[in-house]
Design a protein around this motif. Structure first.
Motif, PDB file in Angstrom:
ATOM      1  N   LYS A  32       0.853  -1.211   0.000  1.00 53.89           N
ATOM      2  CA  LYS A  32       0.000   0.000   0.000  1.00 53.89           C
ATOM      3  C   LYS A  32       0.882   1.254   0.000  1.00 53.89           C
ATOM      4  CE  LYS A  32      -3.280   2.838   2.463  1.00 53.89           C
ATOM      5  NZ  LYS A  32      -4.281   3.017   3.489  1.00 53.89           N
ATOM      6  N   LYS A 199      -8.589  12.777   1.310  1.00 55.30           N
ATOM      7  CA  LYS A 199      -9.289  12.505   0.040  1.00 55.30           C
ATOM      8  C   LYS A 199      -9.698  13.830  -0.621  1.00 55.30           C
ATOM      9  CE  LYS A 199      -9.228   7.955   0.179  1.00 55.30           C
ATOM     10  NZ  LYS A 199      -8.656   7.612   1.428  1.00 55.30           N
ATOM     11  N   SER A 201      -8.198  16.644  -0.221  1.00 51.32           N
ATOM     12  CA  SER A 201      -6.993  17.346  -0.693  1.00 51.32           C
ATOM     13  C   SER A 201      -6.583  16.834  -2.076  1.00 51.32           C
ATOM     14  CB  SER A 201      -5.837  17.225   0.310  1.00 51.32           C
ATOM     15  OG  SER A 201      -5.292  15.932   0.306  1.00 51.32           O
ATOM     16  N   LYS A 242      -1.468  10.572 -10.606  1.00 50.79           N
ATOM     17  CA  LYS A 242      -2.847  11.100 -10.575  1.00 50.79           C
ATOM     18  C   LYS A 242      -2.905  12.432 -11.345  1.00 50.79           C
ATOM     19  CE  LYS A 242      -4.065   9.188  -5.987  1.00 50.79           C
ATOM     20  NZ  LYS A 242      -5.126   8.232  -6.308  1.00 50.79           N
TER      21      LYS A 242
HETATM   22  N1  COA Z   1      -1.249  -2.753  -2.704  1.00 49.85           N
HETATM   23  C1  COA Z   1      -1.164  -1.749  -3.626  1.00 49.85           C
HETATM   24  N2  COA Z   1      -1.905  -0.604  -3.544  1.00 49.85           N
HETATM   25  C2  COA Z   1      -2.735  -0.464  -2.502  1.00 49.85           C
HETATM   26  C3  COA Z   1      -2.864  -1.469  -1.510  1.00 49.85           C
HETATM   27  C4  COA Z   1      -2.086  -2.662  -1.649  1.00 49.85           C
HETATM   28  N3  COA Z   1      -2.153  -3.659  -0.763  1.00 49.85           N
HETATM   29  N4  COA Z   1      -3.775  -1.049  -0.609  1.00 49.85           N
HETATM   30  C5  COA Z   1      -4.204   0.180  -0.999  1.00 49.85           C
HETATM   31  N5  COA Z   1      -3.575   0.522  -2.158  1.00 49.85           N
HETATM   32  C6  COA Z   1      -3.694   1.771  -2.914  1.00 49.85           C
HETATM   33  C7  COA Z   1      -5.117   2.265  -3.051  1.00 49.85           C
HETATM   34  O1  COA Z   1      -5.798   1.616  -4.103  1.00 49.85           O
HETATM   35  C8  COA Z   1      -4.887   3.742  -3.313  1.00 49.85           C
HETATM   36  O2  COA Z   1      -4.502   3.943  -4.653  1.00 49.85           O
HETATM   37  P1  COA Z   1      -5.300   4.991  -5.580  1.00 49.85           P
HETATM   38  O3  COA Z   1      -5.305   6.292  -4.818  1.00 49.85           O
HETATM   39  O4  COA Z   1      -4.519   5.052  -6.827  1.00 49.85           O
HETATM   40  O5  COA Z   1      -6.675   4.440  -5.716  1.00 49.85           O
HETATM   41  C9  COA Z   1      -3.648   4.061  -2.465  1.00 49.85           C
HETATM   42  O6  COA Z   1      -3.034   2.790  -2.182  1.00 49.85           O
HETATM   43  C10 COA Z   1      -3.964   4.754  -1.149  1.00 49.85           C
HETATM   44  O7  COA Z   1      -4.961   4.012  -0.502  1.00 49.85           O
HETATM   45  P2  COA Z   1      -6.093   4.746   0.345  1.00 49.85           P
HETATM   46  O8  COA Z   1      -6.961   3.714   0.915  1.00 49.85           O
HETATM   47  O9  COA Z   1      -6.706   5.825  -0.480  1.00 49.85           O
HETATM   48  O10 COA Z   1      -5.163   5.399   1.480  1.00 49.85           O
HETATM   49  P3  COA Z   1      -5.560   6.229   2.744  1.00 49.85           P
HETATM   50  O11 COA Z   1      -7.022   6.258   2.996  1.00 49.85           O
HETATM   51  O12 COA Z   1      -4.685   5.722   3.813  1.00 49.85           O
HETATM   52  O13 COA Z   1      -5.141   7.747   2.366  1.00 49.85           O
HETATM   53  C11 COA Z   1      -3.875   9.625   1.651  1.00 49.85           C
HETATM   54  C12 COA Z   1      -4.105   8.121   1.492  1.00 49.85           C
HETATM   55  C13 COA Z   1      -2.827  10.093   0.645  1.00 49.85           C
HETATM   56  C14 COA Z   1      -5.168  10.405   1.425  1.00 49.85           C
HETATM   57  C15 COA Z   1      -3.314   9.898   3.081  1.00 49.85           C
HETATM   58  O14 COA Z   1      -2.045   9.325   3.184  1.00 49.85           O
HETATM   59  C16 COA Z   1      -3.227  11.344   3.457  1.00 49.85           C
HETATM   60  O15 COA Z   1      -4.189  11.916   3.972  1.00 49.85           O
HETATM   61  N6  COA Z   1      -2.054  12.007   3.236  1.00 49.85           N
HETATM   62  C17 COA Z   1      -1.813  13.369   3.585  1.00 49.85           C
HETATM   63  C18 COA Z   1      -2.472  14.376   2.655  1.00 49.85           C
HETATM   64  C19 COA Z   1      -1.919  14.403   1.277  1.00 49.85           C
HETATM   65  O16 COA Z   1      -0.807  13.995   1.037  1.00 49.85           O
HETATM   66  N7  COA Z   1      -2.712  14.931   0.325  1.00 49.85           N
HETATM   67  C20 COA Z   1      -2.314  15.031  -1.069  1.00 49.85           C
HETATM   68  C21 COA Z   1      -2.762  16.233  -1.805  1.00 49.85           C
HETATM   69  S1  COA Z   1      -1.990  17.684  -1.212  1.00 49.85           S
END
Ligand code: COA
Length: 395
Positions: A32, A199, A201, A242
């Protein structure tokens, strides 16, 4: 008049933590983080490192007597400010021994601030071409422990000298801007960790990119078909993929011709360092310049800067002939290769421990191997000092 980035340098803490180990602690599949988020390591600052020492370490190798004499403005951009009033750049200005008739100011707008700094620097150089501007992006990205954001932490700084007839990159005049009042990421006063709706963001980032691109095109900017590479703000490196999908939707033919190689080299440093807020876009740019095996001379690069809250800006630049002679890629590679891996306990103590307590007087342990260190506070006054390394570099 040609104005742009004449020199650029990177600084990262000397310690890192592996996301594979974080995944183990969180009891989730490491893929992930490694694939889904696109991060391998996060840089971890020691208790005697902060945004000032990172900034000064990034800028020091760029300075000689001539550049010290010509830098008339220092713009330091950060989300992780160290004082409600005083600009962190004043400590940097002093540590670097810059001239006294120099203006020093701090820019804040989440991860976007350094781009405003770069644009202001460009305007200042146009006004007074005999002077240079030092723009520094420096940050420690910190979220609550065990939160979704923890895997996207990191720390680092990028220093850039903006000048006439630049040796690396000529900035184009076209600007695409987009601002929107939204609460996708913010950090109220007295909080050391950011609050984020992750999400949202991502959604706002992509909306901002679409609008900033339109604004850039309306300002006479290049078409996507005229660009060879794209560098995006990368809070985590999957974000570049993305962002590129925005172009796949609105400019499908040009995006197909560019392909993944348009942004993949710009992800390499970010994967190893993590989010550095204001510095992340410029770390992506450095990653491309340092690691591309192609001759980039004359190639156009599109850049997208995004700061939650939110401001987005799309701009572009051309790589200048002879840029390779001014690359610092070997020093950057050495810096990254010589880092030490931390276990979870040490990472946790340094990122979340009470290393900088809210008291008038405290001192920090001597850990850093960098040229400058943060020594603690005396009567709430922050104390910085040069280390043996900086004295060696100066001799
Ligand atoms: N193997 C491969 N990929 C995996 C996986 C696995 N076992 N499990 C999950 N994933 C992927 C998901 O499909 C997703 O990919 P996608 O976004 O391309 O669909 C990705 O990993 C993240 O998974 P998700 O469940 O969305 O993660 P999360 O709910 O933990 O949140 C963030 C991810 C980035 C929103 C979180 O880390 C965050 O809030 N970060 C800080 C804010 C930030 O960086 N914002 C960005 C814009 S400024």
């Amino acid at each position: 008049m040609k104005i742009g980035i004449d020199d650029i340098g990177l600084s990262v803490p000397q310690h890192f933590f592996a996301l594979e180990e974080l995944a183990e602690r969180h009891g989730i599949d490491p893929q992930k983080y490694l694939v889904g988020i696109g991060q391998e390591f996060m840089a971890v600052p020691a208790p005697d490192e902060d945004i000032v020492t990172l900034a000064a370490n990034a800028a020091l190798p760029l300075l000689d007597d001539a550049s010290r004499a010509s830098i008339a403005t220092v713009i330091l951009a950060t989300e992780s400010g160290i004082d409600q009033s005083k600009a962190a750049g004043l400590f940097v200005h002093s540590l670097l021994g810059l001239r006294a008739d120099c203006r020093v100011v701090e820019f804040k707008q989440a991860c976007y601030g350094a781009t405003a700094g770069l644009q202001m620097a460009r305007a200042l150089v146009a006004q007074r071409p005999h002077e240079k501007v030092l723009v520094i992006a420096t940050d420690i990205a910190r979220y609550e422990q065990n939160s979704e954001g923890e895997c996207t932490q990191g720390a680092g700084a990028v220093a850039m000298i903006v000048a006439e007839n630049p040796r690396l990159l000529e900035l184009h005049p076209h600007q695409g801007r987009y601002s929107l009042d939204v609460s996708d990421f913010w950090r109220p006063n007295l909080r050391s960790t950011a609050l984020v709706d992750g999400k949202l963001s991502i959604e706002v980032y992509l909306e901002s990119l679409r609008n900033a691109w339109q604004s850039y095109r309306a300002d006479g900017g290049l078409g996507l078909e005229d660009m060879s590479f794209l560098c995006f703000h990368q809070p985590f490196t999957k974000m570049a993929k993305k962002a590129f999908s925005v172009f796949e939707a609105i400019e499908p033919e040009a995006a197909k011709a560019l392909g993944e190689k348009a942004y993949s080299t710009s992800q390499l440093y970010g994967k190893a360092i993590g989010n550095c807020y204001t510095a992340s876009l410029y770390i992506a740019l450095l990653s491309l310049l340092d690691n591309s095996d192609e001759d980039l001379t004359g190639r156009n690069i599109g850049l997208f800067s995004y700061g939650s809250g939110s401001v987005g800006e799309f701009f572009s630049a051309t790589v200048v002939p002879g840029y390779q002679a001014h690359s610092r890629r070997k020093a950057h590679a050495r810096m990254l290769a010589s880092r030490t891996r931390l276990g979870h306990e040490q990472y946790s103590n340094w990122f979340y421990g009470d290393n900088h307590p809210a008291v008038a007087d405290y001192s920090t342990p001597y850990v850093t191997g960098g040229a400058f260190r943060y020594g603690g506070c005396e009567g709430y006054r922050r104390q910085y000092e040069s280390t043996a390394l900086s004295l060696k570099m100066a001799s």
